[in-house]
Scaffold this active site. Sequence first.
Site, PDB file in Angstrom:
ATOM      1  N   LYS A 186     -22.112  -1.310  35.940  1.00 45.64           N
ATOM      2  CA  LYS A 186     -21.688  -2.551  36.076  1.00 45.64           C
ATOM      3  C   LYS A 186     -21.622  -4.024  35.974  1.00 45.64           C
ATOM      4  CE  LYS A 186     -21.765  -0.238  41.133  1.00 45.64           C
ATOM      5  NZ  LYS A 186     -22.046  -0.575  42.673  1.00 45.64           N
ATOM      6  N   LYS A 234     -15.457   9.153  36.311  1.00 43.41           N
ATOM      7  CA  LYS A 234     -15.758   9.354  37.537  1.00 43.41           C
ATOM      8  C   LYS A 234     -14.795   9.643  38.788  1.00 43.41           C
ATOM      9  CE  LYS A 234     -19.246   6.802  39.945  1.00 43.41           C
ATOM     10  NZ  LYS A 234     -20.036   7.076  39.953  1.00 43.41           N
ATOM     11  N   LYS A 268     -13.462   4.440  43.505  1.00 43.47           N
ATOM     12  CA  LYS A 268     -14.042   3.709  44.201  1.00 43.47           C
ATOM     13  C   LYS A 268     -12.806   2.028  43.814  1.00 43.47           C
ATOM     14  CE  LYS A 268     -16.443   4.090  47.974  1.00 43.47           C
ATOM     15  NZ  LYS A 268     -18.059   3.324  48.181  1.00 43.47           N
TER      16      LYS A 268
HETATM   17  P1  TYM Z   1     -21.362   5.210  47.328  1.00 51.02           P
HETATM   18  O1  TYM Z   1     -20.698   4.581  47.963  1.00 51.02           O
HETATM   19  O2  TYM Z   1     -21.075   4.728  45.884  1.00 51.02           O
HETATM   20  O3  TYM Z   1     -20.734   6.490  47.214  1.00 51.02           O
HETATM   21  C1  TYM Z   1     -20.786   6.989  48.545  1.00 51.02           C
HETATM   22  C2  TYM Z   1     -21.378   8.628  48.133  1.00 51.02           C
HETATM   23  O4  TYM Z   1     -20.190   9.044  47.552  1.00 51.02           O
HETATM   24  C3  TYM Z   1     -21.155  10.252  46.011  1.00 51.02           C
HETATM   25  N1  TYM Z   1     -19.865   9.778  44.508  1.00 51.02           N
HETATM   26  C4  TYM Z   1     -18.851  10.853  43.843  1.00 51.02           C
HETATM   27  N2  TYM Z   1     -19.635  12.037  44.653  1.00 51.02           N
HETATM   28  C5  TYM Z   1     -18.848  12.989  43.961  1.00 51.02           C
HETATM   29  N3  TYM Z   1     -18.173  12.447  43.246  1.00 51.02           N
HETATM   30  C6  TYM Z   1     -17.628  10.787  42.784  1.00 51.02           C
HETATM   31  N4  TYM Z   1     -16.613  11.147  41.976  1.00 51.02           N
HETATM   32  C7  TYM Z   1     -18.739  10.334  43.962  1.00 51.02           C
HETATM   33  N5  TYM Z   1     -18.098   8.917  43.595  1.00 51.02           N
HETATM   34  C8  TYM Z   1     -19.048   8.793  44.774  1.00 51.02           C
HETATM   35  C9  TYM Z   1     -21.785   9.060  45.579  1.00 51.02           C
HETATM   36  O5  TYM Z   1     -23.562   9.469  45.578  1.00 51.02           O
HETATM   37  C10 TYM Z   1     -22.460   9.076  46.758  1.00 51.02           C
HETATM   38  O6  TYM Z   1     -23.518   9.771  47.638  1.00 51.02           O
HETATM   39  N6  TYM Z   1     -26.068   4.087  46.519  1.00 51.02           N
HETATM   40  C11 TYM Z   1     -25.211   4.089  47.005  1.00 51.02           C
HETATM   41  C12 TYM Z   1     -25.591   4.098  48.632  1.00 51.02           C
HETATM   42  C13 TYM Z   1     -26.715   4.115  49.515  1.00 51.02           C
HETATM   43  C14 TYM Z   1     -27.128   5.656  49.949  1.00 51.02           C
HETATM   44  C15 TYM Z   1     -28.481   4.751  50.002  1.00 51.02           C
HETATM   45  C16 TYM Z   1     -26.703   6.603  49.185  1.00 51.02           C
HETATM   46  C17 TYM Z   1     -27.145   2.344  49.558  1.00 51.02           C
HETATM   47  N7  TYM Z   1     -28.015   3.544  49.886  1.00 51.02           N
HETATM   48  C18 TYM Z   1     -29.508   5.343  50.515  1.00 51.02           C
HETATM   49  C19 TYM Z   1     -28.528   7.560  49.895  1.00 51.02           C
HETATM   50  C20 TYM Z   1     -29.182   6.749  50.502  1.00 51.02           C
HETATM   51  C21 TYM Z   1     -23.606   4.450  46.302  1.00 51.02           C
HETATM   52  O7  TYM Z   1     -23.068   3.521  46.198  1.00 51.02           O
HETATM   53  O8  TYM Z   1     -22.689   5.465  46.953  1.00 51.02           O
END
Ligand code: TYM
Length: 335
Positions: free
Chosen positions: A111, A198, A201
């Site tokens: 990022k 990947k 978003k």
């Molecule tokens: P975020 O918002 O980017 O994504 C949310 C969840 O979706 C999963 N994910 C994917 N899984 C499979 N294939 C993909 N292409 C894909 N893109 C995203 C992510 O692994 C995630 O589980 N830092 C985290 C959010 C967060 C969090 C937490 C998660 C903040 N605090 C505490 C767990 C526990 C994030 O940015 O996810």
Amino acid sequence: KLRVLSGVQPTGSLHLGNYFGAIRNWVLTQHQYESFFCVVDMHAITMPYKAKELSEVTYKTAALYLAAGIDANTSKVFVQSHVKEHAELTWLLNCITPMNWLERMIQYKEKARKQGENVGVGLFDYPVLMAADVLLYQTDVVPVGEDQKQHIELARDIARRFNDQFAKRARPRVLREPNPLIQKDGARLMSLEDGTSKMSKSAESDFSRINLDDDPKLIEKKIKRCKTDSLKGLTYDDPNRPEVRNLLTIYQLCTGKSKEEVIAECADMNFGTFKPLLTDAIIEHLSPIQKTYNELILDRAYLDEVLTKGAAEAREVAAATVSEVKKYMGFTQPL
Ligand code: TYM
């Protein structure tokens, strides 16, 4: 019961990767655990964002949790910024986390590269906020996609460091070390336009992903356009055909079939026959979710009720943890 916590950032639309990598697995395991599901709005502000849209996207994300099948009666659904202990524990943990642990974070490096000069302190500190999310609830299990594994490992390291520095003899340990729960299939769905990156978003092209709120026409269009090849047959196993593996995985997850069943059904197909099948499977899987979502998103009062209750329940657990942590760190208690 063991505790689960996980969250999704309210940025843009959620896509199939977020769903099959995370939310779907929350739904399937929520009754086995005491579950906390958080809309992590404070993470969403670590990259440039539109203030006018944040609250709308936060409601949308919460509504999608519920529409996907999170049961608000048994799971605690809340917004991260409603529980101020997330920010408070982040500061406390900041002061025991070495900079170089954060400098190693892959997601930060990716990022930051995109941000150039404008890398905020918040983006750098993002993994500590995430560690606080998890550690506040004495979480045992964190169901996430593959890309979050390193962040959960960091949370474990931070917990261990805190325990060793401040509470060596405390039993049980003051902060519990969480474990990631990453599924075999769907933990890393790939872009529809490039099987080596990947599904995300933030990718510029909306045709690289299926969003949970895409209507059937758009889904059809996206699958029609997605990257394929003209080799004969479909297989999971050819490393030179990552797009094929990805589409088969999406089909498998949407239909609920096993890998073996998908192979038996599709191995001899070409894309001409497979694509319509895949399109229908996605539409069929998403349409009940979309139907519920469209009702929920209009019922602001209900969403507020769920989120208020969720925050109150979360706060109770979070406040107890922060108070313990502060005690061990030597703070005076206010009268
Ligand atoms: P975020 O918002 O980017 O994504 C949310 C969840 O979706 C999963 N994910 C994917 N899984 C499979 N294939 C993909 N292409 C894909 N893109 C995203 C992510 O692994 C995630 O589980 N830092 C985290 C959010 C967060 C969090 C937490 C998660 C903040 N605090 C505490 C767990 C526990 C994030 O940015 O996810």
